[in-house]
Design a protein around this motif. Structure first.
Motif, short mmCIF file in Angstrom:
data_model
loop_
_atom_site.label_atom_id
_atom_site.label_comp_id
_atom_site.label_asym_id
_atom_site.label_seq_id
_atom_site.Cartn_x
_atom_site.Cartn_y
_atom_site.Cartn_z
N ASP A 142 -134.95 71.96 4.30
CA ASP A 142 -135.45 70.66 3.84
C ASP A 142 -136.41 70.04 4.85
O ASP A 142 -137.45 69.49 4.49
CB ASP A 142 -134.28 69.71 3.59
CG ASP A 142 -133.33 70.23 2.53
OD1 ASP A 142 -133.71 70.23 1.35
OD2 ASP A 142 -132.22 70.64 2.89
N TYR A 167 -126.43 68.86 11.17
CA TYR A 167 -127.45 68.49 10.17
C TYR A 167 -128.77 69.22 10.45
O TYR A 167 -129.46 69.65 9.51
CB TYR A 167 -127.70 66.98 10.20
CG TYR A 167 -126.53 66.15 9.75
CD1 TYR A 167 -125.59 66.64 8.85
CD2 TYR A 167 -126.36 64.85 10.22
CE1 TYR A 167 -124.52 65.88 8.44
CE2 TYR A 167 -125.29 64.08 9.82
CZ TYR A 167 -124.37 64.59 8.94
OH TYR A 167 -123.31 63.83 8.54
N LEU A 196 -128.17 63.01 3.19
CA LEU A 196 -128.51 63.03 4.61
C LEU A 196 -129.09 61.68 5.03
O LEU A 196 -128.70 61.11 6.05
CB LEU A 196 -129.51 64.15 4.90
CG LEU A 196 -130.15 64.15 6.29
CD1 LEU A 196 -129.10 64.36 7.37
CD2 LEU A 196 -131.24 65.21 6.39
N ARG A 244 -128.05 72.68 9.07
CA ARG A 244 -127.78 72.73 7.62
C ARG A 244 -129.01 72.40 6.79
O ARG A 244 -129.25 73.00 5.75
CB ARG A 244 -126.65 71.75 7.27
CG ARG A 244 -126.20 71.82 5.81
CD ARG A 244 -125.25 70.67 5.49
NE ARG A 244 -124.21 70.52 6.49
CZ ARG A 244 -123.42 69.45 6.59
NH1 ARG A 244 -123.58 68.43 5.74
NH2 ARG A 244 -122.50 69.38 7.52
N TYR A 245 -129.78 71.41 7.24
CA TYR A 245 -130.94 70.96 6.46
C TYR A 245 -132.25 71.53 6.99
O TYR A 245 -133.31 70.92 6.85
CB TYR A 245 -131.00 69.43 6.46
CG TYR A 245 -129.81 68.79 5.77
CD1 TYR A 245 -129.72 68.77 4.38
CD2 TYR A 245 -128.77 68.24 6.51
CE1 TYR A 245 -128.63 68.19 3.74
CE2 TYR A 245 -127.67 67.66 5.88
CZ TYR A 245 -127.61 67.64 4.51
OH TYR A 245 -126.52 67.08 3.88
N LEU A 280 -136.45 64.72 1.74
CA LEU A 280 -135.16 65.04 2.35
C LEU A 280 -134.02 64.62 1.43
O LEU A 280 -134.15 63.65 0.67
CB LEU A 280 -135.02 64.32 3.70
CG LEU A 280 -135.96 64.77 4.82
CD1 LEU A 280 -135.71 63.97 6.08
CD2 LEU A 280 -135.81 66.26 5.11
N PRO A 281 -132.86 65.29 1.48
CA PRO A 281 -131.73 64.97 0.59
C PRO A 281 -131.22 63.55 0.81
O PRO A 281 -131.13 63.07 1.94
CB PRO A 281 -130.67 66.01 0.99
CG PRO A 281 -131.43 67.12 1.63
CD PRO A 281 -132.60 66.49 2.31
#
Length: 246
Positions: A210, A203, A168, A206-207, A164-165
């Motif tokens: 991911d 989130y 975040l 957006r993710y 995961l980024p």
């Protein structure tokens, strides 16, 4: 005195300290509190200011508000605050479907619900880790035990967040999973709570890619562990060797 100061009350009477003290500790005489306050005055930590018959105590030098409040763990147990936060997010997990239905755009509700639940699960693990990292500082806690728990949580988190980024994860760990005194979000503020839920939904959307990739990696790991466990169970000699190694 520090609690009053952090709440914005710079001048405090003995009576106010007495009433505040009763909320957390056993009842003691006002004269005893006055004695302690005067001891702090003699040590140049406090100064007195008189207005008519009322005497106020004030910090001679303002406490450093911008540093971490680690000292708090030396005075009050922070377990309840962390467990309350974990319970709160667990309640959000249980109504994730309703949150998505009432706040998200139509079309991909199932995906958003799954992503929202996944992020909330990660937040709960971070809450428990943040709690244990403070408990290692506690004069009444067993550091070895809490370090072991941190290792266990790190292992659980690694399988769930390693692709995961980082931006975040930083937000989830520092703002969502930390209690307010350590700069986390104030969930008792209704407006901040609403904003927090909106951000979590954003989130989750957006993710999405991911989280999807992380779930695929996690699934493969669990499958690999299951196959490895099955192989050991089918070979008693290998299982014995595995136990010796452990």
């Amino acid at each position: 005195m520090l609690k009053f100061y952090l709440e914005g009350k710079k001048k405090v009477t003995t009576r106010e300290v007495e009433l505040e003290y009763k909320k957390y500790f056993k009842d003691i005489a006002r004269s005893t509190i006055s004695t302690y306050l005067n001891m702090l005055k003699k040590e140049a930590m406090l100064i007195k200011e008189r207005e008519g018959r009322v005497v106020y105590y004030i910090f001679q030098e303002p406490p450093p508000k911008d540093i971490s409040g680690f000292w708090f763990t030396r005075l009050f147990c922070i377990d309840p605050a962390y467990f309350y936060r974990a319970i709160y997010f667990a309640s959000l997990y249980s109504i994730a479907k309703k949150i998505v239905q009432e706040n998200a755009e139509k079309g991909n509700e199932n995906v958003l619900e799954g992503n929202l639940k996944y992020l909330i699960g990660v937040i709960i693990l971070f809450i428990l880790k943040n709690r244990n990292s403070k408990c290692t500082l506690c004069q009444f806690g067993k550091e070895e035990k809490y370090n072991h728990l941190i290792d266990e949580l790190d292992s659980a988190l690694k399988d769930r967040i390693d692709v995961l980024p980082s931006e975040l994860l930083d937000t989830l760990k520092k703002e969502f999973s930390e209690i307010q005194i350590f700069d986390g979000m104030n969930l008792s503020d209704e407006l901040e709570e609403i904003e927090m839920i909106k951000r979590l939904l954003a989130y989750a959307n957006r993710y999405n890619k991911d989280i999807e990739f992380q779930l695929m990696v996690l699934g493969r790991r669990l499958e690999s562990k299951s196959l490895q466990k099955g192989a050991i169970e089918s070979n008693p000699l290998e299982e014995k060797e595995e136990k010796i190694i452990e």
